[in-house]
Design an enzyme around this catalytic site. Structure first.
Site, mmCIF file in Angstrom:
data_model
loop_
_atom_site.group_PDB
_atom_site.id
_atom_site.type_symbol
_atom_site.label_atom_id
_atom_site.label_comp_id
_atom_site.label_asym_id
_atom_site.label_seq_id
_atom_site.Cartn_x
_atom_site.Cartn_y
_atom_site.Cartn_z
ATOM 1 N N ARG A 154 0.870 -1.191 0.000
ATOM 2 C CA ARG A 154 0.000 0.000 0.000
ATOM 3 C C ARG A 154 0.897 1.226 0.000
ATOM 4 O O ARG A 154 1.783 1.351 0.849
ATOM 5 C CB ARG A 154 -0.903 -0.036 1.238
ATOM 6 N N GLU A 185 -11.443 5.154 -5.082
ATOM 7 C CA GLU A 185 -11.815 3.742 -5.078
ATOM 8 C C GLU A 185 -12.585 3.408 -6.351
ATOM 9 O O GLU A 185 -13.095 4.302 -7.044
ATOM 10 C CB GLU A 185 -12.666 3.421 -3.848
ATOM 11 N N ARG A 209 -1.164 -5.156 4.619
ATOM 12 C CA ARG A 209 -0.401 -4.717 3.459
ATOM 13 C C ARG A 209 0.839 -3.982 3.939
ATOM 14 O O ARG A 209 0.776 -3.237 4.922
ATOM 15 C CB ARG A 209 -1.235 -3.789 2.574
#
Length: 166
Positions: free
Chosen positions: A83, A91, A128
């Site tokens: 990330r 998104e 992540r």
């Protein structure tokens, strides 16, 4: 007699402590990455290209980007899901999503990327790896902000100040 018990306790403590240390030179989670629909994927090679201390002075680890999940998340061989720290792109379904994803795809997919992993907090709540991503010495987190594809998303603790990238 007490000396014998003290010696036994010390031996047990030494054995217990020695079992708690790791000699893994690459502490990054190397778990496999699950695939999801609507993501850009390149076929990963069988050999890993992870290296510690690449030629870029900022990167701690590097590997080939084999999947772009969206504008701020990629999959890297030997590392897993990464990330981009300090930034947030739209998104899926939001305006700007495809533009940000396309930019990251053009910059990363199939290329070796360098990662400067956030030492203050190296994983997010989705496990992540949080990092600044470099391609050919270019800070992609900063470029996403400069090009208007992302907004600052500063969540302390972090070793990085994304406001300095503006």
């Amino acid at each position: 007699m007490h000396f014998k018990y003290l010696l036994i306790i010390i031996c047990i403590m030494v054995l217990a402590v020695s079992g708690c240390t790791s000699h893994d030179p690459n502490p990054i989670n190397k778990s496999s990455v699950s695939s999801s629909n609507n993501s850009t994927t390149a076929v990963p090679s069988t050999s890993t290209s992870t290296s510690i201390g690449s030629s870029d002075q900022h990167t701690e680890v590097s590997g080939k980007c084999y999947k772009v999940v969206d504008g701020d998340t990629i999959d890297v061989e030997g590392v897993g899901r990464v990330r981009f720290v300090g930034v947030n792109t739209p998104e899926r379904g939001e305006a700007g999503y495809q533009t940000a994803k396309d930019y990251v795809t053009n910059m990363c997919l199939g290329k070796t990327v360098g990662l400067d992993i956030d030492n203050a907090k190296n994983k997010d709540k989705y496990d992540r790896t949080l990092a600044v991503v470099y391609v050919d010495g270019v800070n992609l987190n900063q470029e996403l902000l400069k090009k208007g594809y992302a907004e600052v998303m500063y969540i302390p603790p972090s070793e990085f100040n994304p406001y300095s990238w503006l």
